[in-house]
Design a protein around this motif. Sequence first.
Motif, PDB file in Angstrom:
ATOM      1  N   ALA A  91       0.813  -1.219   0.000  1.00 15.65           N
ATOM      2  CA  ALA A  91       0.000   0.000   0.000  1.00 15.65           C
ATOM      3  C   ALA A  91       0.845   1.267   0.000  1.00 15.65           C
ATOM      4  CB  ALA A  91      -0.929  -0.001   1.215  1.00 15.65           C
ATOM      5  N   TYR A  92       1.976   1.221   0.700  1.00 15.93           N
ATOM      6  CA  TYR A  92       2.797   2.420   0.842  1.00 15.93           C
ATOM      7  C   TYR A  92       4.083   2.381   0.029  1.00 15.93           C
ATOM      8  CZ  TYR A  92      -0.427   3.466   4.621  1.00 15.93           C
ATOM      9  OH  TYR A  92      -1.565   3.709   5.343  1.00 15.93           O
ATOM     10  N   GLY A  93       4.330   1.302  -0.703  1.00 14.05           N
ATOM     11  CA  GLY A  93       5.516   1.210  -1.544  1.00 14.05           C
ATOM     12  C   GLY A  93       6.809   1.234  -0.756  1.00 14.05           C
ATOM     13  N   ILE A  94       6.824   0.507   0.362  1.00 13.29           N
ATOM     14  CA  ILE A  94       7.996   0.466   1.231  1.00 13.29           C
ATOM     15  C   ILE A  94       8.397  -0.983   1.482  1.00 13.29           C
ATOM     16  CG2 ILE A  94       7.479   2.657   2.391  1.00 13.29           C
ATOM     17  CD1 ILE A  94       6.296   1.020   4.721  1.00 13.29           C
ATOM     18  N   ASN A  95       9.594  -1.165   2.040  1.00  9.73           N
ATOM     19  CA  ASN A  95      10.056  -2.469   2.504  1.00  9.73           C
ATOM     20  C   ASN A  95      10.368  -2.337   3.981  1.00  9.73           C
ATOM     21  OD1 ASN A  95      10.056  -3.993   0.040  1.00  9.73           O
ATOM     22  ND2 ASN A  95      11.788  -2.742  -0.611  1.00  9.73           N
ATOM     23  N   ILE A  96       9.595  -2.990   4.809  1.00 11.35           N
ATOM     24  CA  ILE A  96       9.749  -2.894   6.263  1.00 11.35           C
ATOM     25  C   ILE A  96      10.832  -3.871   6.707  1.00 11.35           C
ATOM     26  CG2 ILE A  96       8.569  -3.092   8.479  1.00 11.35           C
ATOM     27  CD1 ILE A  96       5.925  -2.523   6.964  1.00 11.35           C
ATOM     28  N   SER A  97      11.810  -3.360   7.454  1.00 11.21           N
ATOM     29  CA  SER A  97      12.916  -4.197   7.923  1.00 11.21           C
ATOM     30  C   SER A  97      12.428  -5.233   8.936  1.00 11.21           C
ATOM     31  CB  SER A  97      14.002  -3.337   8.567  1.00 11.21           C
ATOM     32  OG  SER A  97      13.545  -2.828   9.812  1.00 11.21           O
ATOM     33  N   THR A  98      13.207  -6.287   9.095  1.00  6.97           N
ATOM     34  CA  THR A  98      12.847  -7.339  10.053  1.00  6.97           C
ATOM     35  C   THR A  98      12.704  -6.800  11.470  1.00  6.97           C
ATOM     36  OG1 THR A  98      13.849  -9.043   8.669  1.00  6.97           O
ATOM     37  CG2 THR A  98      13.524  -9.585  10.999  1.00  6.97           C
ATOM     38  N   PRO A  99      13.637  -5.969  11.971  1.00 10.03           N
ATOM     39  CA  PRO A  99      13.429  -5.433  13.323  1.00 10.03           C
ATOM     40  C   PRO A  99      12.126  -4.637  13.446  1.00 10.03           C
ATOM     41  CG  PRO A  99      15.704  -5.092  12.653  1.00 10.03           C
ATOM     42  CD  PRO A  99      14.955  -5.592  11.439  1.00 10.03           C
ATOM     43  N   ASP A 100      11.771  -3.886  12.398  1.00  9.83           N
ATOM     44  CA  ASP A 100      10.520  -3.138  12.446  1.00  9.83           C
ATOM     45  C   ASP A 100       9.309  -4.055  12.339  1.00  9.83           C
ATOM     46  OD1 ASP A 100      11.691  -0.662  12.869  1.00  9.83           O
ATOM     47  OD2 ASP A 100      11.809  -0.190  10.732  1.00  9.83           O
ATOM     48  N   LEU A 101       9.418  -5.138  11.581  1.00 13.50           N
ATOM     49  CA  LEU A 101       8.325  -6.126  11.528  1.00 13.50           C
ATOM     50  C   LEU A 101       8.049  -6.677  12.921  1.00 13.50           C
ATOM     51  CD1 LEU A 101       9.191  -8.241   8.357  1.00 13.50           C
ATOM     52  CD2 LEU A 101       7.258  -6.707   8.624  1.00 13.50           C
ATOM     53  N   LEU A 102       9.113  -6.948  13.649  1.00 12.52           N
ATOM     54  CA  LEU A 102       8.982  -7.501  14.997  1.00 12.52           C
ATOM     55  C   LEU A 102       8.476  -6.462  15.993  1.00 12.52           C
ATOM     56  CD1 LEU A 102      12.248  -9.630  15.061  1.00 12.52           C
ATOM     57  CD2 LEU A 102       9.905 -10.429  14.671  1.00 12.52           C
ATOM     58  N   SER A 103       8.785  -5.201  15.758  1.00  9.87           N
ATOM     59  CA  SER A 103       8.353  -4.124  16.661  1.00  9.87           C
ATOM     60  C   SER A 103       6.933  -3.656  16.383  1.00  9.87           C
ATOM     61  CB  SER A 103       9.301  -2.926  16.529  1.00  9.87           C
ATOM     62  OG  SER A 103      10.591  -3.279  16.934  1.00  9.87           O
ATOM     63  N   PHE A 104       6.382  -4.051  15.270  1.00 16.47           N
ATOM     64  CA  PHE A 104       5.037  -3.638  14.868  1.00 16.47           C
ATOM     65  C   PHE A 104       4.038  -4.446  15.706  1.00 16.47           C
ATOM     66  CE2 PHE A 104       3.136  -1.469  11.070  1.00 16.47           C
ATOM     67  CZ  PHE A 104       1.810  -1.628  11.421  1.00 16.47           C
ATOM     68  N   SER A 105       3.921  -4.069  16.982  1.00 15.77           N
ATOM     69  CA  SER A 105       3.184  -4.880  17.944  1.00 15.77           C
ATOM     70  C   SER A 105       1.813  -4.331  18.324  1.00 15.77           C
ATOM     71  CB  SER A 105       4.023  -5.037  19.210  1.00 15.77           C
ATOM     72  OG  SER A 105       4.308  -3.753  19.749  1.00 15.77           O
ATOM     73  N   SER A 106       1.459  -3.196  17.750  1.00 16.62           N
ATOM     74  CA  SER A 106       0.146  -2.627  18.042  1.00 16.62           C
ATOM     75  C   SER A 106      -0.243  -1.649  16.938  1.00 16.62           C
ATOM     76  CB  SER A 106       0.152  -1.895  19.390  1.00 16.62           C
ATOM     77  OG  SER A 106       0.919  -0.711  19.315  1.00 16.62           O
ATOM     78  N   TYR A 107      -1.497  -1.281  16.947  1.00 15.56           N
ATOM     79  CA  TYR A 107      -2.009  -0.295  16.000  1.00 15.56           C
ATOM     80  C   TYR A 107      -1.215   1.003  16.132  1.00 15.56           C
ATOM     81  CZ  TYR A 107      -5.401   3.098  14.126  1.00 15.56           C
ATOM     82  OH  TYR A 107      -6.011   4.110  13.431  1.00 15.56           O
ATOM     83  N   GLU A 108      -0.969   1.434  17.371  1.00 16.36           N
ATOM     84  CA  GLU A 108      -0.244   2.674  17.624  1.00 16.36           C
ATOM     85  C   GLU A 108       1.233   2.565  17.250  1.00 16.36           C
ATOM     86  OE1 GLU A 108      -2.566   1.396  19.693  1.00 16.36           O
ATOM     87  OE2 GLU A 108      -4.042   3.009  19.627  1.00 16.36           O
ATOM     88  N   ALA A 109       1.873   1.447  17.587  1.00 15.66           N
ATOM     89  CA  ALA A 109       3.291   1.261  17.250  1.00 15.66           C
ATOM     90  C   ALA A 109       3.487   1.286  15.741  1.00 15.66           C
ATOM     91  CB  ALA A 109       3.813  -0.052  17.834  1.00 15.66           C
ATOM     92  N   GLY A 110       2.537   0.761  15.010  1.00 17.56           N
ATOM     93  CA  GLY A 110       2.627   0.752  13.556  1.00 17.56           C
ATOM     94  C   GLY A 110       2.703   2.147  12.969  1.00 17.56           C
ATOM     95  N   LYS A 111       1.987   3.089  13.571  1.00 22.30           N
ATOM     96  CA  LYS A 111       2.025   4.472  13.093  1.00 22.30           C
ATOM     97  C   LYS A 111       3.433   5.045  13.237  1.00 22.30           C
ATOM     98  CE  LYS A 111      -2.785   5.632  14.070  1.00 22.30           C
ATOM     99  NZ  LYS A 111      -3.654   6.530  14.836  1.00 22.30           N
TER     100      LYS A 111
END
Length: 78
Positions: A48-68
């Motif tokens: 949707a956003y044309g990005i590549n999310i790093s593995t550490p960020d994939l693991l940190s994406f732990s909530s709706y708010e953290a994702g923002k």
Amino acid sequence: MTNLERYDKLFMDAFRLAPEKLPGLKYRGIPEWDSVGHMDLMSAMEEAYGINISTPDLLSFSSYEAGKEILAKYGVEL
């Protein structure tokens, strides 16, 4: 559609939720947001956003708010 509306829609589509259920939503807080649901959501975010999310960020994406916060690191203004 704004980036925030798109972000909310990605969550609502992935987990079949109403918008009012999004604030406070956490990984494994609902049965649908398991490891498979997480990877599906991350893939949808990248597309949707044309990005590549790093593995550490994939693991940190732990909530709706953290994702923002994580998406902001990639220049996605919500």
